[in-house]
Design an enzyme around this catalytic site. Structure first.
Site, PDB file in Angstrom:
ATOM      1  N   HIS A 140       0.844  -1.137   0.104  1.00  0.00           N
ATOM      2  CA  HIS A 140       0.138   0.129  -0.072  1.00  0.00           C
ATOM      3  C   HIS A 140       0.903   1.360  -0.164  1.00  0.00           C
ATOM      4  O   HIS A 140       1.882   1.075   0.461  1.00  0.00           O
ATOM      5  CB  HIS A 140      -0.842  -0.028   1.281  1.00  0.00           C
ATOM      6  CG  HIS A 140      -1.959   0.869   1.250  1.00  0.00           C
ATOM      7  ND1 HIS A 140      -1.475   2.211   1.710  1.00  0.00           N
ATOM      8  CD2 HIS A 140      -3.284   0.786   1.131  1.00  0.00           C
ATOM      9  CE1 HIS A 140      -2.614   2.969   1.759  1.00  0.00           C
ATOM     10  NE2 HIS A 140      -3.853   2.099   1.296  1.00  0.00           N
ATOM     11  N   ASP A 217       2.732  -4.665   7.701  1.00  0.00           N
ATOM     12  CA  ASP A 217       1.488  -3.922   7.760  1.00  0.00           C
ATOM     13  C   ASP A 217       0.191  -4.782   7.904  1.00  0.00           C
ATOM     14  O   ASP A 217       0.268  -5.517   6.801  1.00  0.00           O
ATOM     15  CB  ASP A 217       1.483  -2.994   6.458  1.00  0.00           C
ATOM     16  CG  ASP A 217       0.459  -2.399   6.015  1.00  0.00           C
ATOM     17  OD1 ASP A 217      -0.495  -2.528   6.938  1.00  0.00           O
ATOM     18  OD2 ASP A 217       0.440  -1.931   5.028  1.00  0.00           O
ATOM     19  N   GLN A 220      -4.876  -5.500   6.745  1.00  0.00           N
ATOM     20  CA  GLN A 220      -5.834  -6.225   6.126  1.00  0.00           C
ATOM     21  C   GLN A 220      -5.780  -7.781   6.909  1.00  0.00           C
ATOM     22  O   GLN A 220      -6.342  -8.459   6.447  1.00  0.00           O
ATOM     23  CB  GLN A 220      -5.538  -6.436   4.419  1.00  0.00           C
ATOM     24  CG  GLN A 220      -5.568  -5.122   4.041  1.00  0.00           C
ATOM     25  CD  GLN A 220      -7.182  -4.566   3.909  1.00  0.00           C
ATOM     26  OE1 GLN A 220      -8.187  -5.104   4.235  1.00  0.00           O
ATOM     27  NE2 GLN A 220      -7.198  -3.256   3.485  1.00  0.00           N
ATOM     28  N   LYS A 243     -10.634  -0.627  10.220  1.00  0.00           N
ATOM     29  CA  LYS A 243     -10.830  -1.682   9.028  1.00  0.00           C
ATOM     30  C   LYS A 243     -11.136  -3.225  10.112  1.00  0.00           C
ATOM     31  O   LYS A 243     -11.215  -4.393   9.444  1.00  0.00           O
ATOM     32  CB  LYS A 243      -9.565  -2.114   8.431  1.00  0.00           C
ATOM     33  CG  LYS A 243      -9.121  -1.030   7.487  1.00  0.00           C
ATOM     34  CD  LYS A 243      -7.988  -1.304   6.697  1.00  0.00           C
ATOM     35  CE  LYS A 243      -7.432  -0.157   5.966  1.00  0.00           C
ATOM     36  NZ  LYS A 243      -8.092   0.322   4.682  1.00  0.00           N
ATOM     37  N   CYS A 381      -4.768   2.517  -3.842  1.00  0.00           N
ATOM     38  CA  CYS A 381      -3.521   3.015  -3.229  1.00  0.00           C
ATOM     39  C   CYS A 381      -2.400   2.062  -3.339  1.00  0.00           C
ATOM     40  O   CYS A 381      -1.674   1.763  -2.425  1.00  0.00           O
ATOM     41  CB  CYS A 381      -3.752   3.142  -1.608  1.00  0.00           C
ATOM     42  SG  CYS A 381      -4.922   4.480  -1.296  1.00  0.00           S
TER      43      CYS A 381
HETATM   44  N1  PLP Z   1      -2.019  -0.769   4.516  1.00  0.00           N
HETATM   45  C1  PLP Z   1      -2.806  -1.503   3.839  1.00  0.00           C
HETATM   46  C2  PLP Z   1      -2.577  -2.968   3.257  1.00  0.00           C
HETATM   47  C3  PLP Z   1      -4.203  -1.052   3.815  1.00  0.00           C
HETATM   48  O1  PLP Z   1      -5.078  -1.802   3.104  1.00  0.00           O
HETATM   49  C4  PLP Z   1      -4.413   0.377   4.176  1.00  0.00           C
HETATM   50  C5  PLP Z   1      -5.810   0.763   4.029  1.00  0.00           C
HETATM   51  O2  PLP Z   1      -6.326   0.258   2.684  1.00  0.00           O
HETATM   52  C6  PLP Z   1      -3.522   1.177   4.929  1.00  0.00           C
HETATM   53  C7  PLP Z   1      -2.106   0.538   4.999  1.00  0.00           C
HETATM   54  C8  PLP Z   1      -3.657   2.256   5.437  1.00  0.00           C
HETATM   55  O3  PLP Z   1      -4.596   2.381   6.420  1.00  0.00           O
HETATM   56  P1  PLP Z   1      -5.156   3.672   6.834  1.00  0.00           P
HETATM   57  O4  PLP Z   1      -5.726   4.615   5.832  1.00  0.00           O
HETATM   58  O5  PLP Z   1      -6.440   3.212   7.836  1.00  0.00           O
HETATM   59  O6  PLP Z   1      -4.160   4.221   7.666  1.00  0.00           O
END
Ligand code: PLP
Length: 423
Positions: A140, A217, A220, A243, A381
């Site tokens: 991401h 990270d 998900q 999430k 993203c």
């Molecule tokens: N990492 C992953 C794999 C994501 O799917 C997302 C959000 O879609 C993020 C990071 C960023 O999360 P946030 O926007 O809640 O900070």
């Protein structure tokens, strides 16, 4: 109403609830609303999940009966709010099996957690000119840009683990990327655009054999599977509350004490200090060193309530149900002429990204929305992944444990309708 919230769920007794999708759906008020005159079919859970009544009620309860600033006042409400907020931190610690609650840093979400680390690691002098950080091709943007912004100041280079056509990490290539300049491995646990569940234990083991710390990270991953940071031996683990059925604006940075202790504060202000004078200041211990200013108190308490909510289920029941949804959706969508699924890894979470010949994903998303079906379209993203598959965007259906096989049928029907329209 009493000052303490009565928890009616089996959570308090530690019992596990029978997995009953219809009952679960009735606990999410928004799932019974209509969109464009049709029952809502919400398949955009990778973007954000819906909230159960238990979380909404707990957050309301805080504002109705406990609202005060924390860690500062000695009065009744301040103590009550502090207790609720810190109890939630303990729940998070238990949920991911951290060694200590002081390893749980409240942040706004996964994005802020990675920015915090990039900023403080760079400021601490951890990286030197020419050092390398290994990420993967399926990151991401939240796990790319912070390293480019902060690492750029030190000429730290990103090295990228390539992926196969199926959307799996090429582990042999990963191993070859590691060298004496590698200072960090930072990879996504579960991909938001492909659904791939990465072999993070193996990745960590290999990095540790070379004394390199690993950041995962988990944005998900935590909503769908039980994550045990000690069992994984992750050095840092980040995720977002929204999430995983909790409010927006709250998330978690987990870090091993041995690393967090050595990092400087992220932001300065109230709550993160021990002493302050114009000549110089000293900082609080973990976790408060990283938590300057008034935090999202209701969000933290709401995240604790989401964990209570999730804890009433057997995680295997959730996993099995989501696997059924994934398998059924993959089968149904594969039968649609001209539809191609992007991301067919062996180990996948319930995410189906796809493109349809001759129809832009935006058109798919817009048209099926008229039938009350919410999916995501765009680059999610993850622009490097789009480049990898030579597409500008995909449509993505992402499931949670409250989704049903009937909703998969409605998605397939909606997609067939779109295709007919374009023919
Ligand atoms: N990492 C992953 C794999 C994501 O799917 C997302 C959000 O879609 C993020 C990071 C960023 O999360 P946030 O926007 O809640 O900070």
């Amino acid at each position: 109403m009493s000052e303490t919230l009565q928890i009616k769920s089996p959570v308090a007794t530690g019992e596990k609830n029978v997995f009953d999708v219809e009952k679960i759906r009735s606990e999410f008020p928004i799932l019974s609303r209509k969109v464009n005159g049709k029952p809502l079919v919400y398949l955009d859970n990778a973007a954000t999940t819906q909230k159960p009544r238990a979380v909404i009620d707990r957050t309301n309860h805080y504002y109705n009966y406990e609202n005060a600033n924390i860690h500062r006042g000695l009065h009744f409400l301040s103590e009550l709010a502090t207790e609720s907020y810190e109890k939630a931190r303990l729940k998070i610690k238990e949920f991911i099996n951290a060694m200590s609650a002081s390893e749980i840093i409240y942040v706004r979400g996964a994005t802020e957690a990675i920015n915090l680390l990039a900023t403080t690691m760079c400021r601490s002098g951890y990286f030197k000119d020419g050092d390398e950080i290994i990420v993967s091709h399926m990151e991401h943007h939240a796990n790319i840009i912070p390293w480019q912004i902060m690492g750029g100041r030190k000429n730290v280079n990103l090295k990228v683990i390539p992926i196969t056509d199926e959307g799996e990490l090429d582990l042999e290539a990963y191993k070859k990327l590691i060298n004496e300049k590698t200072k960090l491995v930072s990879v996504v646990h579960v991909s938001n655009s492909l659904g791939t569940i990465n072999p993070v234990k193996e990745i960590i083991k290999y990095a540790h054999a070379h004394n390199i710390p690993v950041l995962l990270d988990g944005a998900q991953a935590v909503p769908h599977m039980r994550v045990d940071v000690q069992e994984l031996d992750a050095d840092f683990y980040v995720f977002s509350g929204h999430k995983m059925f909790a409010p927006t604006g709250i998330g978690v940075l987990y870090g091993k004490t041995k690393y967090l202790d050595k990092l400087p504060p992220y932001q300065g202000g109230g709550d993160m200090i021990r002493t302050v004078s114009f000549e110089g200041s000293t900082f609080a211990d973990l976790p408060h060193k990283f938590e300057a200013g008034t935090p999202h108190i209701a969000g933290g308490i709401g995240l604790g309530a989401a964990i209570d909510y999730l804890n009433q289920f057997d995680p295997m029941d959730i996993l099995r149900h989501e696997e059924n949804l994934l398998n059924y959706a993959t089968e149904k969508l594969s039968m649609i002429d001209g539809l191609r699924i992007i991301g067919t890894a062996k180990h996948k979470s319930a995410v189906v990204s796809f493109v349809v010949d001759g129809i832009h994903p935006y058109d798919i998303g817009t048209i099926i929305d008229t039938d009350g079906i919410a999916i995501r379209t765009g680059h999610h993203c993850t622009q490097p992944i789009m480049q990898r598959y030579n597409v500008s965007a995909t449509a993505r259906a992402s499931f949670a444990f409250y989704n049903t096989l009937e909703e998969v049928d409605l998605l397939a029907e909606g997609l067939n309708k779109v295709i007919k329209l374009f023919k």
